[in-house]
Scaffold this motif. Sequence first.
Motif, PDB file in Angstrom:
ATOM      1  N   ALA A  16       0.817  -1.211   0.000  1.00  0.00           N
ATOM      2  CA  ALA A  16       0.000   0.000   0.000  1.00  0.00           C
ATOM      3  C   ALA A  16       0.856   1.268   0.000  1.00  0.00           C
ATOM      4  CB  ALA A  16      -0.917   0.017   1.208  1.00  0.00           C
ATOM      5  N   GLN A  17       2.150   1.159   0.385  1.00  0.00           N
ATOM      6  CA  GLN A  17       3.013   2.326   0.496  1.00  0.00           C
ATOM      7  C   GLN A  17       4.081   2.288  -0.583  1.00  0.00           C
ATOM      8  OE1 GLN A  17       4.324   3.439   4.420  1.00  0.00           O
ATOM      9  NE2 GLN A  17       6.354   3.978   3.655  1.00  0.00           N
ATOM     10  N   THR A  18       4.139   3.322  -1.376  1.00  0.00           N
ATOM     11  CA  THR A  18       5.171   3.452  -2.403  1.00  0.00           C
ATOM     12  C   THR A  18       5.793   4.834  -2.299  1.00  0.00           C
ATOM     13  OG1 THR A  18       3.576   4.265  -4.036  1.00  0.00           O
ATOM     14  CG2 THR A  18       3.985   1.881  -3.976  1.00  0.00           C
ATOM     15  N   GLU A  19       6.996   4.968  -2.856  1.00  0.00           N
ATOM     16  CA  GLU A  19       7.706   6.237  -2.789  1.00  0.00           C
ATOM     17  C   GLU A  19       8.242   6.585  -4.171  1.00  0.00           C
ATOM     18  OE1 GLU A  19      10.394   7.545   0.642  1.00  0.00           O
ATOM     19  OE2 GLU A  19      11.851   6.957  -0.902  1.00  0.00           O
ATOM     20  N   SER A  20       8.039   7.849  -4.575  1.00  0.00           N
ATOM     21  CA  SER A  20       8.576   8.339  -5.834  1.00  0.00           C
ATOM     22  C   SER A  20       9.448   9.551  -5.552  1.00  0.00           C
ATOM     23  CB  SER A  20       7.451   8.733  -6.796  1.00  0.00           C
ATOM     24  OG  SER A  20       6.633   7.623  -7.085  1.00  0.00           O
ATOM     25  N   ILE A  21      10.537   9.683  -6.312  1.00  0.00           N
ATOM     26  CA  ILE A  21      11.466  10.801  -6.130  1.00  0.00           C
ATOM     27  C   ILE A  21      11.557  11.571  -7.444  1.00  0.00           C
ATOM     28  CG2 ILE A  21      13.843  11.471  -5.603  1.00  0.00           C
ATOM     29  CD1 ILE A  21      14.068   8.954  -3.902  1.00  0.00           C
ATOM     30  N   TYR A  22      11.377  12.889  -7.356  1.00  0.00           N
ATOM     31  CA  TYR A  22      11.396  13.744  -8.536  1.00  0.00           C
ATOM     32  C   TYR A  22      12.495  14.793  -8.397  1.00  0.00           C
ATOM     33  CZ  TYR A  22       6.763  11.697  -9.154  1.00  0.00           C
ATOM     34  OH  TYR A  22       5.713  10.818  -9.294  1.00  0.00           O
ATOM     35  N   ASP A  23      13.471  14.789  -9.312  1.00  0.00           N
ATOM     36  CA  ASP A  23      14.514  15.813  -9.334  1.00  0.00           C
ATOM     37  C   ASP A  23      13.944  17.107  -9.906  1.00  0.00           C
ATOM     38  OD1 ASP A  23      16.553  14.263  -8.285  1.00  0.00           O
ATOM     39  OD2 ASP A  23      17.149  13.485 -10.249  1.00  0.00           O
ATOM     40  N   THR A  24      14.324  18.226  -9.319  1.00  0.00           N
ATOM     41  CA  THR A  24      13.875  19.521  -9.816  1.00  0.00           C
ATOM     42  C   THR A  24      14.778  20.597  -9.219  1.00  0.00           C
ATOM     43  OG1 THR A  24      11.951  20.990 -10.069  1.00  0.00           O
ATOM     44  CG2 THR A  24      12.170  19.828  -7.966  1.00  0.00           C
ATOM     45  N   GLN A  25      14.396  21.845  -9.342  1.00  0.00           N
ATOM     46  CA  GLN A  25      15.086  22.922  -8.633  1.00  0.00           C
ATOM     47  C   GLN A  25      14.080  23.987  -8.254  1.00  0.00           C
ATOM     48  OE1 GLN A  25      17.809  23.372 -11.939  1.00  0.00           O
ATOM     49  NE2 GLN A  25      17.330  25.552 -12.105  1.00  0.00           N
ATOM     50  N   CYS A  26      14.430  24.761  -7.250  1.00  0.00           N
ATOM     51  CA  CYS A  26      13.489  25.701  -6.636  1.00  0.00           C
ATOM     52  C   CYS A  26      12.967  26.711  -7.658  1.00  0.00           C
ATOM     53  CB  CYS A  26      14.176  26.421  -5.477  1.00  0.00           C
ATOM     54  SG  CYS A  26      13.081  27.541  -4.583  1.00  0.00           S
ATOM     55  N   PRO A  27      11.691  27.038  -7.632  1.00  0.00           N
ATOM     56  CA  PRO A  27      11.132  27.996  -8.598  1.00  0.00           C
ATOM     57  C   PRO A  27      11.275  29.456  -8.182  1.00  0.00           C
ATOM     58  CG  PRO A  27       9.378  27.161  -7.205  1.00  0.00           C
ATOM     59  CD  PRO A  27      10.637  26.450  -6.778  1.00  0.00           C
TER      60      PRO A  27
END
Length: 712
Positions: A16-27
């Motif tokens: 039931a628990q999954t984790e996703s990681i998204y690379d980005t930079q501050c807007p």
Amino acid sequence: MTELMLKYFRDKQQKAQTESIYDTQCPYCSMQCKMQLIEQRVITRKKHKTIGKDNPTSQGRLCVKGMNAHQHALHHDRLKQPLRKVNGVFEPTSWEQAYQIIAEQFTKIQQEDGKDALSVYGSASITNEEAYLLGKFARVALETKHIDYNGRLCMASAATAANMSFGVDRGFTNSLQEVPHTRCIILAGTNIAECQPTIMPYFEKAKENGAFIIAIDPRETSTTKLADLHIKNKPGTDVYIANAVMKILIDLDLLDHAFIQERTEDFDDVREYVSTLQLDTLAENAGVSLDDLYQMALVFGRESSGMIFTARGIEQQINGTDTVRAFLNLLLATGKIGKPHSGYGAITGQGNGQGAREHGQKADQLPGYRLIENEQDRRYIANVWGVSPEHLPRKGVSAYEMFERIIDGEITSMFVMCSNPVVSNPNANLIKKALKQLKFLVVTDLFLSETAKLADLVLPATSYLEDEGTLTNVEGRVLLREASYPIQGEAKHDWQILCELASILGKKQYFDFENAEAIFEELRIASKGGKADYSGITYQRLRQEKGILWPCPDTRHNGTERLFEESFAHPNGKAKMAAIPCQSNLSKPAPTEQYPLFLTTGRVMSHYLTGEQTRKSPSLAARDFEAFAEIHPDTAAKYNIQPNSLVRITSEQGWIVVRSRYSSTIRKDTVFVPFHWTENQNVNRLVADQLDPYCKMPGFKMNVVRLSPIDG
């Protein structure tokens, strides 16, 4: 409970628990800190947190805004489909219908009022690809000269001054890595501790290493507390300080004569002018002590290295260009530029304030910092775009002047991309009047902002989590923002909107791009040979090298860490000094009996620009949920203003109502109000519409007002 049952429940929870990681930079600010959004799904709920990611500029640090940026991007008020105004009420519509309406209205308006009746208002928060494409869209798809952007209200005077003095404008002439090793730092009108918090460790390290720090600001701030010398001058008098310091440097012969002779011109004009000035008069006019001016000159002149950093405090004035040039004279006279640990930094405000002004959003510019009135530049860009140079429009007018053209009837339609001019411009009442007068207004944004509410058609854009592209940070370092978060609703990328709209307008062949990288590949060609040369930068290199400082003229080039080591960017290779008058021909506001106090404006750490994004973040809004007026207690007593009470602030332009906040460290003749709020708290209602003659920067930082308590 048996072991078998425990295992059953553990297995069920893991599924039931999954984790996703998204690379980005501050807007937000121009540091453009790299970060990751971690999204955890637990049953039907989502939990988010943001962590910093190592990079050459902020080295993994984040401030409170960056840590909570996802809250606005995932806010339930995000626009998720196009909206059309029908009988004064917004109704959802399809993209196809929205594009058709725009094409019909734009075509009709240009047939009735001429091609230049259309205008485009851009942003310093969009990517380099989108800034580039927006300039191309205005000039090729719409064939209008009227395009400018909100960076005109932020960095314009520093950029113009650097171009006039050095021949080119890149935010920093050095990399941030040199700051800790310099011996003297002048912070002129900048509150980096609240505006760019993740830059502070560089200055704190410099202080630890023995640097002498000088801050010039009418207020005491978290930044001035770092300083060894705080010069608390009257608002708008910074040019007196710069000229006084120059006079002392000359009188005490604290000059680099060889550098002046070999690498600059017009120093004699400067020396002749400042010789006519009286130091005690300069100090009195600035409201500071002569001893402080001598200390500033002695330390900066005698130290082996030094840097000067300017920001909105001295730039957002109607003589902002002149004021910055006066400070640049100090660098040139002492030879503190083009050398290790010596140089200039314009502390850019907006996220892509540097890149957005390099590639064609400004009324007078083409990509690569080329000039639209330069015939060679026109031919080069026309060739890249596949059009005739004769078909490229000429120079338009600045951001605020476009609204004056609307009032005059010359402009009758506007396309606004990711900006909120109703709140950000001076004389805000005129801006609202102008937008209401338009025949047709289109706004692209994340939210139904104050400007979007006035539109006939609103288009939903993607956020920093969703929109991949490059941005150029405060140093002039080009960074690639990865963005792979699922797009919210029917929102589209800004570049995608421009390409699809151009296709509807019959210009598809000029805007046939499938992704941001394809646009960047054309930008590389368009910038090649220009002052802001990105031609050696690629997405692959940016991923590998984590950012490259321009100019970078070929793919084997490492980027330029330090500018002007051998020559400046003027044709003769020399920097241009200039005699900067203390008293300009401009009518600067001065306190009167009716308006006895100076008003200055600025930011607070928890908010950004017009606040449209940060006020959507519960964590940030809770820190500062309303505007305020920072007032000295003695001044408050004089006008019967109680602490934490409502106060009316009035200027010749209008009035606002905010809450008082006592500060014993602000000058008694000055009131400070942050600019992140709207309607009756919008401080730009009080700001006059006089503009700097060189860069058309409004004088946000110097106006005169009166205070009155609101009973009850």
